[in-house]
Design a protein around this motif. Structure first.
Motif, PDB file in Angstrom:
ATOM      1  N   LEU A 226      33.512  18.718  44.294  1.00  0.00           N
ATOM      2  CA  LEU A 226      34.268  19.030  43.080  1.00  0.00           C
ATOM      3  C   LEU A 226      33.937  20.463  42.712  1.00  0.00           C
ATOM      4  CD1 LEU A 226      35.827  18.317  40.375  1.00  0.00           C
ATOM      5  CD2 LEU A 226      33.590  17.627  39.478  1.00  0.00           C
ATOM      6  N   VAL A 227      34.935  21.337  42.722  1.00  0.00           N
ATOM      7  CA  VAL A 227      34.711  22.755  42.416  1.00  0.00           C
ATOM      8  C   VAL A 227      35.532  23.149  41.200  1.00  0.00           C
ATOM      9  CG1 VAL A 227      35.162  25.117  43.196  1.00  0.00           C
ATOM     10  CG2 VAL A 227      34.044  23.493  44.726  1.00  0.00           C
ATOM     11  N   TRP A 228      34.841  23.772  40.245  1.00  0.00           N
ATOM     12  CA  TRP A 228      35.439  24.329  39.024  1.00  0.00           C
ATOM     13  C   TRP A 228      35.512  25.834  39.225  1.00  0.00           C
ATOM     14  CZ3 TRP A 228      36.447  22.061  34.034  1.00  0.00           C
ATOM     15  CH2 TRP A 228      36.549  22.962  32.959  1.00  0.00           C
ATOM     16  N   GLY A 229      36.711  26.368  39.425  1.00  0.00           N
ATOM     17  CA  GLY A 229      36.873  27.797  39.668  1.00  0.00           C
ATOM     18  C   GLY A 229      37.635  28.451  38.531  1.00  0.00           C
ATOM     19  N   ALA A 230      36.930  29.119  37.634  1.00  0.00           N
ATOM     20  CA  ALA A 230      37.530  29.671  36.411  1.00  0.00           C
ATOM     21  C   ALA A 230      37.588  31.191  36.498  1.00  0.00           C
ATOM     22  CB  ALA A 230      36.726  29.236  35.192  1.00  0.00           C
ATOM     23  N   PHE A 231      38.787  31.718  36.706  1.00  0.00           N
ATOM     24  CA  PHE A 231      38.964  33.168  36.774  1.00  0.00           C
ATOM     25  C   PHE A 231      38.953  33.778  35.372  1.00  0.00           C
ATOM     26  CE2 PHE A 231      40.865  31.669  40.727  1.00  0.00           C
ATOM     27  CZ  PHE A 231      40.359  32.584  41.645  1.00  0.00           C
ATOM     28  N   HIS A 232      38.463  35.013  35.274  1.00  0.00           N
ATOM     29  CA  HIS A 232      38.526  35.747  34.009  1.00  0.00           C
ATOM     30  C   HIS A 232      39.944  36.257  33.761  1.00  0.00           C
ATOM     31  CE1 HIS A 232      37.692  38.821  30.946  1.00  0.00           C
ATOM     32  NE2 HIS A 232      36.516  38.244  30.774  1.00  0.00           N
ATOM     33  N   ALA A 233      40.649  36.570  34.814  1.00  0.00           N
ATOM     34  CA  ALA A 233      41.997  37.132  34.730  1.00  0.00           C
ATOM     35  C   ALA A 233      43.006  36.093  34.248  1.00  0.00           C
ATOM     36  CB  ALA A 233      42.426  37.657  36.098  1.00  0.00           C
ATOM     37  N   PRO A 234      44.042  36.580  33.550  1.00  0.00           N
ATOM     38  CA  PRO A 234      44.321  37.975  33.186  1.00  0.00           C
ATOM     39  C   PRO A 234      43.836  38.367  31.784  1.00  0.00           C
ATOM     40  CG  PRO A 234      46.270  36.671  32.820  1.00  0.00           C
ATOM     41  CD  PRO A 234      45.231  35.725  33.353  1.00  0.00           C
ATOM     42  N   HIS A 235      42.791  37.721  31.290  1.00  0.00           N
ATOM     43  CA  HIS A 235      42.226  38.028  29.969  1.00  0.00           C
ATOM     44  C   HIS A 235      41.814  39.499  29.880  1.00  0.00           C
ATOM     45  CE1 HIS A 235      39.500  37.810  26.508  1.00  0.00           C
ATOM     46  NE2 HIS A 235      39.942  36.571  26.272  1.00  0.00           N
ATOM     47  N   SER A 236      41.892  40.057  28.677  1.00  0.00           N
ATOM     48  CA  SER A 236      41.413  41.418  28.446  1.00  0.00           C
ATOM     49  C   SER A 236      39.913  41.492  28.753  1.00  0.00           C
ATOM     50  CB  SER A 236      41.666  41.815  26.985  1.00  0.00           C
ATOM     51  OG  SER A 236      40.949  40.958  26.117  1.00  0.00           O
ATOM     52  N   PRO A 237      39.388  42.698  29.023  1.00  0.00           N
ATOM     53  CA  PRO A 237      40.034  44.016  28.949  1.00  0.00           C
ATOM     54  C   PRO A 237      40.981  44.234  30.125  1.00  0.00           C
ATOM     55  CG  PRO A 237      37.806  44.233  29.801  1.00  0.00           C
ATOM     56  CD  PRO A 237      37.956  42.795  29.396  1.00  0.00           C
ATOM     57  N   PHE A 238      42.003  45.037  29.884  1.00  0.00           N
ATOM     58  CA  PHE A 238      43.027  45.253  30.896  1.00  0.00           C
ATOM     59  C   PHE A 238      42.657  46.462  31.754  1.00  0.00           C
ATOM     60  CE2 PHE A 238      45.828  43.352  27.406  1.00  0.00           C
ATOM     61  CZ  PHE A 238      45.589  42.061  27.856  1.00  0.00           C
ATOM     62  N   HIS A 239      42.008  46.173  32.872  1.00  0.00           N
ATOM     63  CA  HIS A 239      41.574  47.216  33.808  1.00  0.00           C
ATOM     64  C   HIS A 239      42.381  47.099  35.092  1.00  0.00           C
ATOM     65  CE1 HIS A 239      37.357  47.337  31.731  1.00  0.00           C
ATOM     66  NE2 HIS A 239      38.305  47.959  31.032  1.00  0.00           N
ATOM     67  N   GLU A 240      42.789  48.221  35.634  1.00  0.00           N
ATOM     68  CA  GLU A 240      43.613  48.210  36.837  1.00  0.00           C
ATOM     69  C   GLU A 240      42.871  47.561  38.007  1.00  0.00           C
ATOM     70  OE1 GLU A 240      46.019  51.231  39.858  1.00  0.00           O
ATOM     71  OE2 GLU A 240      45.024  52.025  38.071  1.00  0.00           O
ATOM     72  N   PRO A 241      43.488  46.605  38.672  1.00  0.00           N
ATOM     73  CA  PRO A 241      42.851  45.973  39.828  1.00  0.00           C
ATOM     74  C   PRO A 241      42.864  46.888  41.044  1.00  0.00           C
ATOM     75  CG  PRO A 241      44.625  44.615  38.878  1.00  0.00           C
ATOM     76  CD  PRO A 241      44.769  45.984  38.322  1.00  0.00           C
ATOM     77  N   PRO A 242      42.174  46.518  42.117  1.00  0.00           N
ATOM     78  CA  PRO A 242      42.292  47.258  43.378  1.00  0.00           C
ATOM     79  C   PRO A 242      43.755  47.316  43.820  1.00  0.00           C
ATOM     80  CG  PRO A 242      40.439  45.740  43.471  1.00  0.00           C
ATOM     81  CD  PRO A 242      41.165  45.436  42.195  1.00  0.00           C
TER      82      PRO A 242
END
Length: 463
Positions: A226-242
Motif C-alpha cells: 500500500l503506497v501513499w504518494g502525495a505530490f506537492h504540485a501544483p500547490h504554491s509557490p509557483f516555481h518553473e519546473p525543469p
C-alpha cells in the motif's frame, strides 16, 4: 448531459456505519486490454494499492474532464490516459483544503468526527493522532495482519511539530520519505526519511516521483504493498519546473497562471513515469485533495468559489481509479462518492473487515466501491457531505460551514453566520452550483422543499 443529473436509485450511507466486507471476488475473470503503462495479470491474489494525491488540482485543470476554460487548461495526457484505462468519477467530493481530505482518506471518517476541519499547522495543538484515537489505513492493515508493506511519500500536512505520533511512521506507515508541511521552495527543502533529515536540491515533484518508483521497483513481487504518494504540485509557490517536464510555454516568469499550468503539466509527467513502473495487479487511485486555487481559476469557474470554499469549485475533485483486467475502460461514473471511500475500498481489496479491528462504537463513514471496480452490482451513496471549521478540534469553532448534496439538490449552511443556500445542480453547468433558491424554506415548494427538509436534517446530524 450535465454531470449532476443522476438517475440511479440509491441507498443513503451518510450517517456512518461499522463497515463489513463481503466476498470481493479478487480472482474475477473479467479482463480488458491494458494501457501501455499498466499490466493486466498477476499470480498474486491481493493487489497492490497505489494512492496518488495532487495538491490543489481541480476538475477544471484536468483535460479528460473537459471543464473550465479549454484555452488555459493544462495538458495532462498521462492522467487522461489513466482515466481512459479505468473509471473517471464526475461527482467525487473532498474537503475544501488539504488536511481534512487527507485525514478522511486515512481514517474513513468525516471531519466532524476526527476534528480536522481546516489545514493543520506545525504549531497546531490538534492533529490526527495514532490508534486508539483513530485507526488509520496503514494501522488497520497492520492490525489485520494483511501481509501488506506500507509506505508514505511526499507531502503529509496533518502532523504537529514534535509529536511523533502524528507523523507518517506514528500513524502506522512502515516507511516514510517526505515533508510535513507546505514548502517554500520547490528546489530546496528538507525531507524526512524514516526520521532522518535530508537536504534535497532537486525539483520536488521529480523527487517524490523517484521515491515512489524506487520503492515499487525494490519491493518483492510476492508481497503486496500500500503506497501513499502525495505530490506537492501544483500547490504554491509557483516555481518553473525543469524544461523537459512541461509543454505550455511560459512567456511571463511572474504570471501565476502560467507557472501553475507548468506545475500541473510537470505533475502529469511525473504521474506518467510512476505509471510506467507500476507492476501488474495494482489498483491505482488518483485524486485532487480540493479544488483549484482562486488566483488561477478561469471563467466559467468562479475564483470566489474555488479552493477553501464549499462550492462545487472547491470540493468537487478529479478522481480516477484503474485496475487493469477488472475495471472497465474509459467509463465515466456519475455515482456520488467521497474520497474517504478509498479507506473501505482499499480494506476490501486487501480482504480486511474493518469492524474486526476497530474499537467498540467506532463509526466509519467510508463506503467501499469494489463492486463498481469489478463491474458487479453496486449500491452507491444517495448523498455526500463536506464541511470546514476552525480551529481544529471537536467543538468551540469560531467559523463553521457544512454542505450536503443528493442526486439533484445541494444545501450549504454557514453555521457561524446562520445563513443557508439551496441549489438545483441539475440546472447548473459542470463545476458550478447555479442559482440560490433560498430564502429557505419560505421560498420553496414541491420537490425543492422536500429536498431542503431532508438535506437540512442530514446537516443537523453532523455532531
Amino acid at each position: 448531459m450535465l454531470k449532476r443529473t443522476l438517475i440511479t436509485l440509491t441507498l443513503f450511507i451518510g450517517g456512518g456505519t461499522v463497515w463489513s466486507a463481503c466476498d470481493n471476488g479478487l480472482n474475477s475473470s473479467t479482463s480488458n486490454p491494458s494501457t501501455d503503462n499498466l499490466s493486466t495479470s498477476s499470480s498474486r491474489t491481493k493487489p497492490n494499492i497505489l494512492i496518488l494525491i495532487a495538491d490543489d488540482l481541480g476538475t477544471d485543470k484536468v483535460g479528460v474532464y473537459q471543464e473550465g476554460d479549454a484555452v488555459s487548461r493544462p495538458q495532462t495526457p498521462k492522467i487522461d490516459k489513466l482515466a481512459q484505462s479505468g473509471l473517471r468519477f464526475k461527482n467525487a467530493y473532498a474537503y475544501p483544503v488539504c488536511s481534512p481530505t487527507r485525514t478522511s482518506i486515512l481514517t474513513g471518517r468525516e471531519a466532524f468526527r476526527t476534528g480536522i476541519g481546516t489545514a493543520v499547522g506545525p504549531r497546531s495543538d490538534f492533529a490526527l493522532a495514532a490508534y486508539p484515537q483513530e485507526v488509520t489505513l496503514p494501522k488497520l492493515f497492520t492490525l489485520a495482519n494483511s501481509g501488506y508493506r506500507t509506505a508514505h511519500f511526499g507531502k503529509w500536512h496533518i502532523n504537529i511539530q514534535s509529536r511523533a505520533d502524528t507523523e507518517p511512521l506514528g500513524v502506522g506507515f512502515e516507511h516514510s520519505a517526505g515533508y510535513y508541511a507546505n514548502l517554500q521552495d520547490y528546489y530546496q527543502f528538507t525531507k524526512q526519511v524514516n526520521g532522518r533529515s535530508e537536504a534535497v536540491t532537486q525539483y520536488v515533484t521529480l523527487d517524490t516521483q523517484q521515491d515512489i518508483v524506487n520503492y515499487m521497483k525494490a519491493a518483492p513481487e510476492s508481497q503486496p504493498w500500500l503506497v501513499w504518494g502525495a505530490f506537492h504540485a501544483p500547490h504554491s509557490p509557483f516555481h518553473e519546473p525543469p524544461k523537459d517536464m512541461y509543454q505550455t510555454p511560459i512567456t511571463d516568469a511572474n504570471n501565476r497562471l502560467q507557472l501553475y499550468t507548468a506545475a500541473v503539466e510537470a505533475l502529469d509527467t511525473s504521474v506518467g513515469e510512476v505509471l510506467k513502473a507500476v507492476p501488474e495487479n495494482t489498483v491505482v487511485f488518483l485524486l485532487g485533495d480540493n479544488g483549484s486555487p482562486g488566483p488561477v481559476t478561469e471563467r466559467p469557474f468562479d475564483s470566489q468559489r474555488a479552493k477553501d470554499t464549499l462550492y462545487e469549485g472547491g470540493i468537487n475533485v478529479p478522481f480516477v481509479v484503474s485496475w487493469p483486467g477488472h475495471t472497465p475502460q474509459n467509463k465515466e461514473v456519475n455515482d456520488l462518492v467521497h474520497v474517504m471511500d478509498i479507506f473501505a475500498t482499499a480494506a476490501e481489496l486487501a480482504g480486511i473487515r474493518p469492524a474486526d479491528h476497530l474499537p467498540a462504537g467506532h463509526v466509519l463513514d467510508s463506503h467501499s466501491f469494489v463492486p463498481l471496480l469489478q463491474q458487479l452490482t453496486f449500491t452507491p451513496r444517495q448523498s455526500v457531505r463536506s464541511e470546514q471549521f476552525s480551529p481544529n478540534g471537536l467543538s468551540n469553532f469560531t467559523a463553521q460551514e457544512r454542505t450536503v448534496r443528493d442526486l439533484q439538490f445541494k444545501l450549504l449552511e454557514n453555521v457561524t453566520e446562520k445563513t443557508e443556500a439551496l441549489y438545483d445542480l441539475s440546472k447548473a453547468a459542470d463545476g458550478l452550483d447555479g442559482e440560490n433558491l433560498c430564502p429557505c424554506p419560505s421560498s420553496l415548494s414541491g420537490a425543492s422543499l422536500a429536498a431542503y427538509q431532508k438535506l437540512h436534517a442530514e446537516l443537523q446530524a453532523m455532531q
